[in-house]
Design a protein around this motif. Structure first.
Motif, PDB file in Angstrom:
ATOM      1  N   VAL A  31       0.828  -1.208  -0.095  1.00 20.06           N
ATOM      2  CA  VAL A  31       0.098  -0.095   0.129  1.00 20.06           C
ATOM      3  C   VAL A  31       0.978   1.461   0.083  1.00 20.06           C
ATOM      4  O   VAL A  31       1.873   1.113   0.763  1.00 20.06           O
ATOM      5  N   PHE A  32       0.519   2.412  -0.804  1.00 14.17           N
ATOM      6  CA  PHE A  32       1.289   3.457  -0.976  1.00 14.17           C
ATOM      7  C   PHE A  32       0.323   4.712  -0.583  1.00 14.17           C
ATOM      8  O   PHE A  32      -0.755   4.645  -0.950  1.00 14.17           O
ATOM      9  N   SER A  33       1.206   5.830  -0.143  1.00 11.13           N
ATOM     10  CA  SER A  33       0.291   6.970   0.197  1.00 11.13           C
ATOM     11  C   SER A  33       0.358   7.743  -1.301  1.00 11.13           C
ATOM     12  O   SER A  33       0.878   7.303  -2.304  1.00 11.13           O
ATOM     13  N   ARG A  34      -0.372   8.724  -1.106  1.00 11.15           N
ATOM     14  CA  ARG A  34      -0.487   9.538  -2.567  1.00 11.15           C
ATOM     15  C   ARG A  34       0.836  10.240  -2.960  1.00 11.15           C
ATOM     16  O   ARG A  34       0.998  10.205  -4.188  1.00 11.15           O
ATOM     17  N   SER A  35       1.700  10.451  -2.067  1.00 10.93           N
ATOM     18  CA  SER A  35       3.346  10.734  -2.353  1.00 10.93           C
ATOM     19  C   SER A  35       4.085   9.647  -2.855  1.00 10.93           C
ATOM     20  O   SER A  35       4.987   9.878  -3.363  1.00 10.93           O
ATOM     21  N   GLY A  36       3.662   8.485  -2.892  1.00 10.45           N
ATOM     22  CA  GLY A  36       4.177   7.288  -3.326  1.00 10.45           C
ATOM     23  C   GLY A  36       5.224   6.810  -2.288  1.00 10.45           C
ATOM     24  O   GLY A  36       5.819   5.698  -2.619  1.00 10.45           O
ATOM     25  N   GLU A  37       4.942   7.033  -1.408  1.00 12.08           N
ATOM     26  CA  GLU A  37       5.729   6.251   0.069  1.00 12.08           C
ATOM     27  C   GLU A  37       5.127   5.072   0.160  1.00 12.08           C
ATOM     28  O   GLU A  37       3.795   4.910   0.476  1.00 12.08           O
ATOM     29  N   ARG A  38       5.658   3.964   0.321  1.00 16.14           N
ATOM     30  CA  ARG A  38       5.200   2.652   0.576  1.00 16.14           C
ATOM     31  C   ARG A  38       4.952   2.551   2.414  1.00 16.14           C
ATOM     32  O   ARG A  38       5.708   2.564   3.094  1.00 16.14           O
ATOM     33  N   LEU A  39       3.688   2.325   2.358  1.00 22.84           N
ATOM     34  CA  LEU A  39       3.270   2.351   3.735  1.00 22.84           C
ATOM     35  C   LEU A  39       3.385   0.658   4.548  1.00 22.84           C
ATOM     36  O   LEU A  39       3.546   0.892   5.423  1.00 22.84           O
ATOM     37  N   ILE A  40       2.877  -0.217   3.649  1.00 21.65           N
ATOM     38  CA  ILE A  40       2.827  -1.660   4.363  1.00 21.65           C
ATOM     39  C   ILE A  40       3.479  -2.461   2.995  1.00 21.65           C
ATOM     40  O   ILE A  40       3.063  -2.343   1.941  1.00 21.65           O
ATOM     41  N   THR A  41       3.932  -3.497   3.363  1.00 20.68           N
ATOM     42  CA  THR A  41       4.223  -4.684   2.449  1.00 20.68           C
ATOM     43  C   THR A  41       4.136  -6.041   3.167  1.00 20.68           C
ATOM     44  O   THR A  41       4.375  -6.252   4.128  1.00 20.68           O
ATOM     45  N   LEU A  42       3.615  -6.865   2.489  1.00 24.89           N
ATOM     46  CA  LEU A  42       3.293  -8.372   2.903  1.00 24.89           C
ATOM     47  C   LEU A  42       3.862  -9.117   1.682  1.00 24.89           C
ATOM     48  O   LEU A  42       3.572  -8.911   0.774  1.00 24.89           O
ATOM     49  N   GLY A  43       4.410 -10.318   2.243  1.00 30.34           N
ATOM     50  CA  GLY A  43       4.724 -11.163   0.984  1.00 30.34           C
ATOM     51  C   GLY A  43       4.803 -12.487   1.732  1.00 30.34           C
ATOM     52  O   GLY A  43       4.779 -12.969   2.795  1.00 30.34           O
ATOM     53  N   ASP A  44       4.735 -13.377   0.556  1.00 29.26           N
ATOM     54  CA  ASP A  44       4.658 -14.908   0.988  1.00 29.26           C
ATOM     55  C   ASP A  44       3.664 -15.085   1.975  1.00 29.26           C
ATOM     56  O   ASP A  44       3.873 -15.934   3.178  1.00 29.26           O
ATOM     57  N   ALA A  45       2.464 -14.634   2.014  1.00 34.00           N
ATOM     58  CA  ALA A  45       1.465 -14.809   2.926  1.00 34.00           C
ATOM     59  C   ALA A  45       0.432 -15.719   2.415  1.00 34.00           C
ATOM     60  O   ALA A  45       0.153 -15.590   1.093  1.00 34.00           O
ATOM     61  N   THR A  46      -0.272 -16.613   2.990  1.00 37.17           N
ATOM     62  CA  THR A  46      -1.387 -17.483   2.666  1.00 37.17           C
ATOM     63  C   THR A  46      -2.441 -16.531   2.741  1.00 37.17           C
ATOM     64  O   THR A  46      -2.741 -15.659   3.850  1.00 37.17           O
ATOM     65  N   TYR A  68      -5.312   5.680  -1.455  1.00 40.17           N
ATOM     66  CA  TYR A  68      -4.215   5.023  -1.456  1.00 40.17           C
ATOM     67  C   TYR A  68      -4.222   4.047  -2.399  1.00 40.17           C
ATOM     68  O   TYR A  68      -4.882   3.372  -2.750  1.00 40.17           O
ATOM     69  N   ALA A  69      -2.909   3.818  -2.994  1.00 42.43           N
ATOM     70  CA  ALA A  69      -2.523   3.019  -4.090  1.00 42.43           C
ATOM     71  C   ALA A  69      -2.015   1.592  -3.592  1.00 42.43           C
ATOM     72  O   ALA A  69      -1.631   1.766  -2.364  1.00 42.43           O
ATOM     73  N   TYR A  70      -2.688   0.364  -4.428  1.00 38.06           N
ATOM     74  CA  TYR A  70      -2.072  -0.741  -3.638  1.00 38.06           C
ATOM     75  C   TYR A  70      -1.438  -1.640  -5.091  1.00 38.06           C
ATOM     76  O   TYR A  70      -1.716  -1.246  -6.338  1.00 38.06           O
ATOM     77  N   TYR A  71      -0.673  -2.517  -4.690  1.00 35.27           N
ATOM     78  CA  TYR A  71      -0.177  -3.314  -5.661  1.00 35.27           C
ATOM     79  C   TYR A  71      -0.356  -4.746  -5.281  1.00 35.27           C
ATOM     80  O   TYR A  71       0.281  -5.157  -4.072  1.00 35.27           O
ATOM     81  N   LEU A  72      -0.697  -5.828  -5.925  1.00 35.30           N
ATOM     82  CA  LEU A  72      -0.997  -6.859  -5.438  1.00 35.30           C
ATOM     83  C   LEU A  72      -0.568  -8.057  -6.629  1.00 35.30           C
ATOM     84  O   LEU A  72      -0.739  -7.995  -7.612  1.00 35.30           O
ATOM     85  N   GLU A  73       0.198  -8.961  -6.020  1.00 35.70           N
ATOM     86  CA  GLU A  73       0.679 -10.178  -6.828  1.00 35.70           C
ATOM     87  C   GLU A  73       0.316 -11.334  -6.245  1.00 35.70           C
ATOM     88  O   GLU A  73       0.860 -11.556  -5.139  1.00 35.70           O
TER      89      GLU A  73
END
Length: 93
Positions: A31-46, A68-73
């Motif tokens: 999840v990213f703020s409007r200014s592009g700062e990464r707020l949280i990151t999760l990885g390898d989660a069920t 807020y922007a998000y990226y999901l893979e």
């Protein structure tokens, strides 16, 4: 997409909606703020049965209402990446 993490039991989390969760795993979620700062990151989660990804907190503190922007893979049962999903979500309190 709008969610309101105010503990009223309705739309309290940013959730993932997919038809077959049993074969999927989160490779990356950020999840990213409007200014592009990464707020949280999760990885390898069920992917949990409740499907929630974010509760509107960073370091256990509530973030301000806003967009807020998000990226999901996610990966499938063969550990192959499924196309990444980008988007935004509005958080209201």
């Amino acid at each position: 997409n709008i969610f309101s993490p105010n503990n009223d039991g309705q739309n309290d989390y940013l959730t993932l909606s997919v038809s077959d969760l049993s074969a999927m795993k989160i490779k990356t979620f950020s999840v990213f703020s409007r200014s592009g700062e990464r707020l949280i990151t999760l990885g390898d989660a069920t992917i949990l049965s409740n499907n929630y990804l974010w509760d509107g907190r960073v370091d256990n503190r509530e973030v301000s209402p806003g967009t807020y922007a998000y990226y999901l893979e996610v990966t499938d049962e063969t550990d192959q990446s499924i196309c990444p999903i980008y988007g935004d979500v509005t958080l209201i309190r």
